[in-house]
Design a protein around this motif. Structure first.
Motif, PDB file in Angstrom:
ATOM      1  N   ALA A 195       0.828  -1.208   0.000  1.00 42.62           N
ATOM      2  CA  ALA A 195       0.000   0.000   0.000  1.00 42.62           C
ATOM      3  C   ALA A 195       0.863   1.258   0.000  1.00 42.62           C
ATOM      4  CB  ALA A 195      -0.934  -0.008   1.211  1.00 42.62           C
ATOM      5  N   ALA A 196       1.950   1.231   0.772  1.00 44.18           N
ATOM      6  CA  ALA A 196       2.848   2.390   0.819  1.00 44.18           C
ATOM      7  C   ALA A 196       3.542   2.582  -0.528  1.00 44.18           C
ATOM      8  CB  ALA A 196       3.873   2.211   1.931  1.00 44.18           C
ATOM      9  N   ALA A 197       3.961   1.491  -1.158  1.00 43.98           N
ATOM     10  CA  ALA A 197       4.627   1.589  -2.458  1.00 43.98           C
ATOM     11  C   ALA A 197       3.699   2.167  -3.513  1.00 43.98           C
ATOM     12  CB  ALA A 197       5.125   0.211  -2.898  1.00 43.98           C
ATOM     13  N   LEU A 198       2.398   1.902  -3.368  1.00 44.40           N
ATOM     14  CA  LEU A 198       1.408   2.411  -4.317  1.00 44.40           C
ATOM     15  C   LEU A 198       0.873   3.783  -3.921  1.00 44.40           C
ATOM     16  CD1 LEU A 198      -0.645  -0.871  -4.813  1.00 44.40           C
ATOM     17  CD2 LEU A 198       0.649   0.320  -6.605  1.00 44.40           C
ATOM     18  N   LYS A 199       1.240   4.271  -2.718  1.00 46.31           N
ATOM     19  CA  LYS A 199       0.644   5.495  -2.160  1.00 46.31           C
ATOM     20  C   LYS A 199      -0.891   5.386  -2.234  1.00 46.31           C
ATOM     21  CE  LYS A 199       4.528   7.682  -1.303  1.00 46.31           C
ATOM     22  NZ  LYS A 199       5.461   6.548  -1.440  1.00 46.31           N
ATOM     23  N   ALA A 200      -1.383   4.257  -1.730  1.00 45.86           N
ATOM     24  CA  ALA A 200      -2.803   3.929  -1.832  1.00 45.86           C
ATOM     25  C   ALA A 200      -3.672   4.917  -1.079  1.00 45.86           C
ATOM     26  CB  ALA A 200      -3.052   2.517  -1.313  1.00 45.86           C
ATOM     27  N   ASP A 201      -4.902   5.081  -1.565  1.00 43.51           N
ATOM     28  CA  ASP A 201      -5.860   5.929  -0.860  1.00 43.51           C
ATOM     29  C   ASP A 201      -6.322   5.251   0.421  1.00 43.51           C
ATOM     30  OD1 ASP A 201      -7.751   8.429  -1.282  1.00 43.51           O
ATOM     31  OD2 ASP A 201      -9.000   6.811  -0.501  1.00 43.51           O
ATOM     32  N   ARG A 202      -6.490   3.931   0.374  1.00 44.46           N
ATOM     33  CA  ARG A 202      -6.934   3.187   1.547  1.00 44.46           C
ATOM     34  C   ARG A 202      -6.237   1.831   1.617  1.00 44.46           C
ATOM     35  NH1 ARG A 202      -8.617   7.169   3.230  1.00 44.46           N
ATOM     36  NH2 ARG A 202     -10.691   7.719   4.058  1.00 44.46           N
ATOM     37  N   LEU A 203      -5.934   1.423   2.844  1.00 48.47           N
ATOM     38  CA  LEU A 203      -5.534   0.058   3.153  1.00 48.47           C
ATOM     39  C   LEU A 203      -6.587  -0.495   4.095  1.00 48.47           C
ATOM     40  CD1 LEU A 203      -3.689  -2.428   3.444  1.00 48.47           C
ATOM     41  CD2 LEU A 203      -2.384  -1.154   5.174  1.00 48.47           C
ATOM     42  N   LEU A 204      -7.261  -1.561   3.677  1.00 45.68           N
ATOM     43  CA  LEU A 204      -8.284  -2.201   4.498  1.00 45.68           C
ATOM     44  C   LEU A 204      -7.710  -3.496   5.055  1.00 45.68           C
ATOM     45  CD1 LEU A 204     -11.450  -1.770   2.196  1.00 45.68           C
ATOM     46  CD2 LEU A 204     -10.430  -0.130   3.803  1.00 45.68           C
ATOM     47  N   ALA A 251       2.244   2.133   7.179  1.00 44.33           N
ATOM     48  CA  ALA A 251       1.644   2.466   5.888  1.00 44.33           C
ATOM     49  C   ALA A 251       1.382   3.965   5.774  1.00 44.33           C
ATOM     50  CB  ALA A 251       0.340   1.685   5.708  1.00 44.33           C
ATOM     51  N   ILE A 252       0.877   4.564   6.834  1.00 44.18           N
ATOM     52  CA  ILE A 252       0.607   6.008   6.821  1.00 44.18           C
ATOM     53  C   ILE A 252       1.903   6.795   6.674  1.00 44.18           C
ATOM     54  CG2 ILE A 252      -0.181   7.927   8.270  1.00 44.18           C
ATOM     55  CD1 ILE A 252      -2.333   5.939   9.333  1.00 44.18           C
ATOM     56  N   ASP A 253       2.933   6.387   7.395  1.00 45.67           N
ATOM     57  CA  ASP A 253       4.242   7.041   7.257  1.00 45.67           C
ATOM     58  C   ASP A 253       4.764   6.912   5.822  1.00 45.67           C
ATOM     59  OD1 ASP A 253       4.241   7.797   9.896  1.00 45.67           O
ATOM     60  OD2 ASP A 253       5.516   6.143  10.584  1.00 45.67           O
ATOM     61  N   GLY A 254       4.357   5.831   5.131  1.00 42.92           N
ATOM     62  CA  GLY A 254       4.801   5.602   3.761  1.00 42.92           C
ATOM     63  C   GLY A 254       3.965   6.297   2.706  1.00 42.92           C
ATOM     64  N   GLY A 255       2.915   7.012   3.136  1.00 40.40           N
ATOM     65  CA  GLY A 255       2.139   7.791   2.177  1.00 40.40           C
ATOM     66  C   GLY A 255       0.713   7.329   1.938  1.00 40.40           C
ATOM     67  N   VAL A 256       0.256   6.295   2.652  1.00 46.05           N
ATOM     68  CA  VAL A 256      -1.137   5.856   2.519  1.00 46.05           C
ATOM     69  C   VAL A 256      -2.042   6.864   3.230  1.00 46.05           C
ATOM     70  CG1 VAL A 256      -2.788   4.007   3.046  1.00 46.05           C
ATOM     71  CG2 VAL A 256      -0.436   3.449   2.388  1.00 46.05           C
ATOM     72  N   ARG A 257      -3.152   7.253   2.590  1.00 45.52           N
ATOM     73  CA  ARG A 257      -3.998   8.302   3.148  1.00 45.52           C
ATOM     74  C   ARG A 257      -4.766   7.864   4.377  1.00 45.52           C
ATOM     75  NH1 ARG A 257      -7.916  10.831  -1.000  1.00 45.52           N
ATOM     76  NH2 ARG A 257      -8.490  11.933   0.902  1.00 45.52           N
ATOM     77  N   GLY A 258      -5.150   6.599   4.436  1.00 47.46           N
ATOM     78  CA  GLY A 258      -5.892   6.115   5.591  1.00 47.46           C
ATOM     79  C   GLY A 258      -5.893   4.601   5.639  1.00 47.46           C
ATOM     80  N   VAL A 259      -5.886   4.056   6.854  1.00 48.03           N
ATOM     81  CA  VAL A 259      -5.922   2.608   7.059  1.00 48.03           C
ATOM     82  C   VAL A 259      -7.143   2.282   7.907  1.00 48.03           C
ATOM     83  CG1 VAL A 259      -4.700   0.597   7.972  1.00 48.03           C
ATOM     84  CG2 VAL A 259      -3.405   2.505   6.985  1.00 48.03           C
ATOM     85  N   VAL A 260      -7.885   1.249   7.508  1.00 50.67           N
ATOM     86  CA  VAL A 260      -9.072   0.841   8.251  1.00 50.67           C
ATOM     87  C   VAL A 260      -8.896  -0.590   8.730  1.00 50.67           C
ATOM     88  CG1 VAL A 260     -11.588   0.635   8.247  1.00 50.67           C
ATOM     89  CG2 VAL A 260     -10.480   2.330   6.770  1.00 50.67           C
ATOM     90  N   ILE A 261      -9.052  -0.785  10.034  1.00 58.11           N
ATOM     91  CA  ILE A 261      -9.070  -2.123  10.615  1.00 58.11           C
ATOM     92  C   ILE A 261     -10.531  -2.480  10.833  1.00 58.11           C
ATOM     93  CG2 ILE A 261      -8.376  -3.542  12.583  1.00 58.11           C
ATOM     94  CD1 ILE A 261      -5.956  -1.699  12.921  1.00 58.11           C
ATOM     95  N   LEU A 262     -11.016  -3.504  10.150  1.00 63.90           N
ATOM     96  CA  LEU A 262     -12.442  -3.810  10.189  1.00 63.90           C
ATOM     97  C   LEU A 262     -12.696  -5.308  10.224  1.00 63.90           C
ATOM     98  CD1 LEU A 262     -13.953  -3.205   6.640  1.00 63.90           C
ATOM     99  CD2 LEU A 262     -11.521  -3.092   7.079  1.00 63.90           C
ATOM    100  N   ASP A 263     -13.905  -5.671  10.572  1.00 62.94           N
ATOM    101  CA  ASP A 263     -14.294  -7.058  10.776  1.00 62.94           C
ATOM    102  C   ASP A 263     -14.636  -7.719   9.452  1.00 62.94           C
ATOM    103  OD1 ASP A 263     -15.231  -9.478  11.646  1.00 62.94           O
ATOM    104  OD2 ASP A 263     -16.516  -8.651  13.224  1.00 62.94           O
TER     105      ASP A 263
END
Length: 286
Positions: A195-204, A251-263
């Protein structure tokens, strides 16, 4: 002639689609990395629902990437082959024999099951591992753990190429060493690095829990990175949630805009997070 039945469910469906428009627009063209694991991987109905959600996400403009685990399947195969595991500080030692089984199960059995499920829902999934096209080059995490790797050099070119071709990458968390080694990488860690390598908008990060909980045991729907660090330090975040939140911070330090931990046990969890106003799980931002 069949009479048109404008029942409540149909109206609710239309209203839900209409209300989702702002979120559909917001994620159009976005890259969303999904770590898939836990309960859903062992249940065919849950697998099919997940696959359908991934295909739908692509159909409405998202570039989805699936990174998966497969611990239970690895354990099963090791038991079948009579390969005994040893552990250091609760972590499996991955020797030369074990890493061969890990690669076989993750890059073979598990990866192709997910690819087949997505393709069965009308998608065009392509299975690969971190070893392909130098996507994920690793160093040894700890000599005591054997062939367990930490991603150090990432090249996401192959993923952008797949996006352009309308394909959905499905990635097994196996990395290559600079001296030709094969490394087993924690699935969450691999997803965060990709996700960081892609500068993803979200990591779920799909898990078997509802999200990050506060001291009172309530799920916190949105947190800042500093709050996560404080909750780890004071023990509010503990156990298996620590590596997941540390992955989120990385991931956030690597440029991902937001990370969601979900069920991930909740049906349509990814869609609930992306396309409803209330979302799902815990959103972590910088």
């Amino acid at each position: 002639m069949k009479k048109l039945d404008m029942n409540t469910d149909r109206k609710a469906t239309a209203r839900t689609l209409s209300n989702a428009l702002p979120d559909l627009q917001r994620y159009n063209g976005a890259i969303v990395v999904v770590k898939f694991g836990g309960h859903a991987m062992g249940d065919q109905a849950a697998m099919d629902t997940f696959a359908r959600d991934i295909v739908l996400m692509q159909m409405v403009g998202v570039n989805p990437v699936v990174v998966h685990g497969g611990g239970p399947m690895i354990n099963e195969k090791l038991d079948t082959l009579g390969i005994k595991s040893t552990f250091v500080d609760g972590k499996r030692v991955t020797d030369a024999a074990t890493v061969e089984v890990v690669e076989m199960v993750l890059s073979g059995l598990v990866n192709k099951r997910i690819v087949q499920a997505i393709n069965g829902q009308g998608g065009k999934a392509v299975g690969l591992s971190g070893k392909d096209a130098n996507l994920m080059v690793c160093t040894q995490t700890n000599p005591d753990l054997g062939f367990v790797g930490t991603p150090t050099d990432m090249d996401a070119t192959v993923l952008h190429d797949l996006f352009e071709k309308g394909s959905i990458p499905v990635i097994a968390p196996i990395g290559a060493g600079k001296n030709g080694e094969t490394f087993n990488v924690n699935g969450d860690t691999a997803a965060g690095a990709i996700a960081a390598a892609l500068k993803a908008d979200r990591l779920l990060l799909l898990t078997d829990v509802a999200g990050v909980k506060n001291a009172e045991g309530d799920v916190v729907t949105e947190l800042k990175a500093d709050s996560i660090r404080e909750m780890i330090a004071n023990g509010t975040i503990a156990g298996g949630m620590i590596p997941k939140t540390e992955t989120a911070l990385m991931a956030i330090d690597g440029g991902v805009r937001g990370v969601v931990i979900l069920d991930g046990r909740e049906s349509n969890a990814c869609l609930l997070e992306l396309y409803t106003q209330h979302g799902a799980g815990s959103l972590i931002r910088g």
